[in-house]
Design a protein around this motif. Structure first.
Motif: not given
Length: 277
Positions: A70-71, A229-230, A240-241, A245-250
């Motif tokens: 969605r995001y 969303g991140a 929840e680092w 960080m996983a969201m930031g990578t994407l």
């Protein structure tokens, strides 16, 4: 200059570039590696940089329960929509400035960049009050409107330099041959402006894709973009680092790919267009 001294200078230049590249890549590596760590590794007092067992549990959570799709869809709509409107309106404004002769024309074109220097945080509260008063909150179209207004000054300034480099004689020759003004713009100018529009589009999309303050205030749960969303992984129980960080990578992958494949157009735009304009 002796060959030995020349080689030493070349070695020094490359060594400096390598060091600067490593310094630039360190934050990226921290973000990517943290996304592949579990909560135990992330919360350790002594951080583990390289030797650890990677896991994809953060990415599985984002994809399955983090509403990533969605995001992502909201970010694509807002980013592409604001980029298209910015290029259309910015192109027409830049063309009008480049082809209309009046005193202070260059000053007007350059002063548009001053508007872009206003930080989005300054505009956030007035924009929120305006949207609430008109009852337009929680709508992706609102973000597209504000991102278009935010990116227009830079697009006008950049495209103005490109249009100034195109000889007016090309348009006059096309008009003599019977072409209409729209045909001149589409068939003569646009092919010559491909590099300029590519650069303006990349910068516009990147800013719209990464912007956070306006997206935080002007969206709801259904219209949130990826940066908002991140930020949702910052809760009252802690940060929840690993998932952030996983969201930031994407998030950084699409702008990174666009910038990589359009590096030549970016260099051409910043040197041939904007600097001389």
């Amino acid at each position: 200059m002796s060959p030995f001294r020349h080689k030493s200078n070349v070695f020094g230049h490359y060594a400096t570039l390598i060091v600067l590249a490593l310094i630039t890549l360190i934050p990226i590596w921290v973000m990517v590696s943290t996304g592949f760590k579990n909560d135990v590794l992330v919360q350790q007092k002594e951080p583990v940089w390289f030797l650890f067992v990677p896991t994809i549990e953060n990415y599985e959570y984002i994809m399955n329960r983090g509403k990533f799709d969605r995001y992502l869809w909201n970010s694509i709509i807002v980013g592409v929509g604001s980029t298209v409107f910015t290029l259309v309106f910015g192109g027409f404004c830049a063309y009008a400035l480049a082809r209309t002769e009046f005193r202070g024309r260059v000053l007007v074109a350059n002063s548009t960049l001053l508007v872009r220097m206003v930080p989005p945080a300054v505009l956030a509260v007035p924009a929120f009050a305006m949207v609430v008063n008109f009852g337009l909150d929680n709508d992706r179209a609102v973000l597209i409107f504000f991102y278009t207004a935010l990116n227009l000054p830079f697009a006008i300034w950049l495209l103005f330099g490109f249009y100034k480099q195109i000889p007016v004689e090309l348009e006059e020759a096309a008009i003599v041959d019977g072409a209409s003004p729209m045909q001149v713009f589409v068939r003569v100018l646009l092919p010559l402006m491909t590099s300029g529009y590519a650069v303006a589009g990349i910068f516009t999309f990147r800013i719209s894709w990464n912007e956070f303050i306006l997206a935080l205030l002007l969206t709801s749960r259904k219209t949130r973009t990826l940066p908002v969303g991140a930020a949702g992984f910052i809760t009252d129980t802690g940060v929840e680092w690993g998932r952030i960080m996983a969201m930031g990578t994407l998030i950084v992958i699409p702008p990174l790919l666009f910038t990589f494949f359009a590096a030549r157009q970016i260099i051409a735009g910043m040197t041939a267009g904007a600097v001389k304009g």
